[in-house]
Design an enzyme around this catalytic site. Structure first.
Site, PDB file in Angstrom:
ATOM      1  CE  LYS A  61       3.095  -0.840   6.173  1.00 43.10           C
ATOM      2  NZ  LYS A  61       2.737  -1.531   4.942  1.00 43.10           N
ATOM      3  CG  HIS A 112       3.894   3.022   3.729  1.00 43.12           C
ATOM      4  ND1 HIS A 112       4.503   3.000   4.965  1.00 43.12           N
ATOM      5  CD2 HIS A 112       4.203   1.852   3.141  1.00 43.12           C
ATOM      6  CE1 HIS A 112       5.171   1.869   5.109  1.00 43.12           C
ATOM      7  NE2 HIS A 112       5.014   1.145   4.025  1.00 43.12           N
ATOM      8  CB  SER A 151       6.901   1.521   1.490  1.00 44.72           C
ATOM      9  OG  SER A 151       7.288   0.384   0.748  1.00 44.72           O
TER      10      SER A 151
HETATM   11  C1  LIG Z   1       2.701  -2.857   4.364  1.00 47.41           C
HETATM   12  C2  LIG Z   1       2.190  -2.885   2.986  1.00 47.41           C
HETATM   13  C3  LIG Z   1       1.403  -3.940   2.531  1.00 47.41           C
HETATM   14  C4  LIG Z   1       1.118  -5.140   3.366  1.00 47.41           C
HETATM   15  O1  LIG Z   1       0.249  -4.815   4.400  1.00 47.41           O
HETATM   16  P1  LIG Z   1      -0.064  -5.926   5.511  1.00 47.41           P
HETATM   17  O2  LIG Z   1      -1.393  -5.563   6.023  1.00 47.41           O
HETATM   18  O3  LIG Z   1       1.040  -5.836   6.510  1.00 47.41           O
HETATM   19  O4  LIG Z   1      -0.046  -7.250   4.810  1.00 47.41           O
HETATM   20  C5  LIG Z   1       0.880  -3.861   1.256  1.00 47.41           C
HETATM   21  N1  LIG Z   1       1.140  -2.813   0.456  1.00 47.41           N
HETATM   22  C6  LIG Z   1       1.926  -1.796   0.846  1.00 47.41           C
HETATM   23  C7  LIG Z   1       2.188  -0.651  -0.077  1.00 47.41           C
HETATM   24  C8  LIG Z   1       2.482  -1.802   2.122  1.00 47.41           C
HETATM   25  O5  LIG Z   1       3.271  -0.809   2.506  1.00 47.41           O
END
Ligand SMILES: *Cc1c(COP(=O)(O)O)cnc(C)c1O
Length: 393
Positions: free
Chosen positions: A240, A211, A183
């Site tokens: 997301k 992502h 990310s």
């Molecule tokens: C955003 C993200 C998370 C965390 O996700 P949430 O649902 O906000 O806790 C975990 N792993 C990756 C790769 C992320 O980009």
């Protein structure tokens, strides 16, 4: 207490002295391509709102309907009295979408990753983790008793060295864990090569597709679908592209999901997701499956934005993902650039240590399907002016 608070203040002062303090800006009104901050409309280039669904009327309507019909909160963990028909519907729907046998919901993907490894792997086992994996994978691995191995980001030779080492150390089961997309850089994990190595060494493959789910691959089914390879276990987020509220999940074979329901600690000891979020998650999946137009706009925007920044002379990391990092080096420069852009009506965040390595400070821009061509032209003009003003152009 006084001595302790002094210590805490000293740590904060150290963070400030290094230019590493993160400051949160207040948004009033919904998340979107433009957001209101301090009474001013700002172009927003740093949300994970890839498909622009965070304020979509269908999701808001689905959430309203569930609030009215199913109440506000569950006041229970899932296994006591926190499971509604909606929860199971979303778990089945996610499994169908991701082409796995079942899935299990968590409060967040942070919790999904935090709860995944410990029930599945014991001291006789090994987990091999990419060095750039998300903090929640790192923490989840810390919580399990398996032997830990780490390979340099996407370095397949190193992965093979670690697989051999795990074998030589007598591992019973080996799990490779990787982000589907890294990310901070927008780099795609080399899933086809990882899959070949996993099969060769008899290892399992776990992919965190936060992502990617919703917009990468056919119908947004994520990085395994993008590459046409299979992951054994997938984790992901509703926070997301899938509406942006919150909630995470693990998807995989039935026995794995069944065991996680018995043993995953963030599932057993934390509250069920509220019905409004679950219902909106279902609505998000309906939209996402049919959203080829939004995905086309997203990648069209990403191409236009990348070309515009490169033509202006910015140092970008190469790639095809809608994460487009503008590399600046020092934390203070990233902060200054973000500040300059803010003054010009563009909201971005500077990323610096500890979220990226020291000297690798950057502004991570992210494209989404809600941005118009006018938005992007406005953003590019602001980047050119801000870049000149801080001396990077
Ligand atoms: C955003 C993200 C998370 C965390 O996700 P949430 O649902 O906000 O806790 C975990 N792993 C990756 C790769 C992320 O980009």
């Amino acid at each position: 207490m006084a001595e302790f608070l002094q210590h805490v203040r000293d740590v904060l002062n150290g963070i400030e002295a290094e230019g590493l303090t993160k400051r949160e800006r207040l948004i009033s009104g919904p998340q979107g391509a433009r957001v209101m901050m301090g009474g001013r409309q700002m172009l927003n280039l740093c949300a994970n709102n890839y498909l622009g669904l965070a304020d979509h009327p269908d999701l808001i309507a689905a959430a309203h309907q569930a609030l009215d019909g199913q109440g506000y909160g569950m006041a229970s963990v899932r296994f006591i009295c926190g499971t509604q028909d909606l929860h199971r519907a979303l778990e089945s729907r996610l499994a169908g979408f991701l082409e796995t046998q079942d899935s299990i919901l968590f409060a967040a993907c942070f919790d999904a990753n935090g709860g995944l490894f410990e029930p599945l792997l014991g001291a006789e086992d090994a987990v091999i983790s990419d060095s750039l994996n998300h903090a929640s994978i790192i923490d989840g691995i810390r919580l399990c008793k398996a032997r830990r191995y780490r390979y340099a980001n996407s370095d397949m030779a190193d992965l093979e060295v670690q697989l051999r080492a795990a074998k030589a150390d007598g591992a019973r089961f080996i799990m490779i864990a990787t982000d589907g997309v890294f990310s901070m850089d927008g780099y795609l994990a080399k899933l086809p090569e990882i899959r070949v190595l996993a099969d060769h060494y008899g290892a399992l493959l776990m992919v965190d597709d936060c992502h990617a789910t919703g917009f990468m691959g056919p119908q947004g089914r994520g990085m395994p679908a993008h590459f046409g390879v299979k992951a054994d276990i997938l984790t992901g987020t509703l926070g997301k592209a899938l509406g942006g509220a919150m909630g995470g999940y693990i998807a995989g074979p039935q026995p794995v999901i069944d065991l996680l329901r018995q043993r995953a600690r963030p599932y057993l000891f934390s509250n069920a997701l509220p019905p409004a979020i679950v219902a909106a998650g279902l609505a998000a999946l309906d939209l996402v499956e049919a959203a080829d137009d939004l995905r086309a706009r997203l990648f069209d925007n990403a191409g236009y934005w990348r070309t515009g920044l490169a033509d202006a002379g910015f140092d970008l990391l190469p790639g095809e993902h809608p994460i487009i990092p503008v590399m600046l080096g020092e934390a203070r420069l990233a902060q200054a650039m973000a500040q300059e852009l803010g003054g010009r009506g563009v909201h971005v965040a500077g990323f610096f240590f500890p979220v990226v390595p020291k000297g690798g400070a950057r502004i991570r821009t992210q494209m989404n399907a809600a941005l118009t061509r006018d938005d992007l032209d406005f953003g590019l003009e602001a980047f050119r002016a801000a870049g000149k003003s801080v001396g990077v152009l």
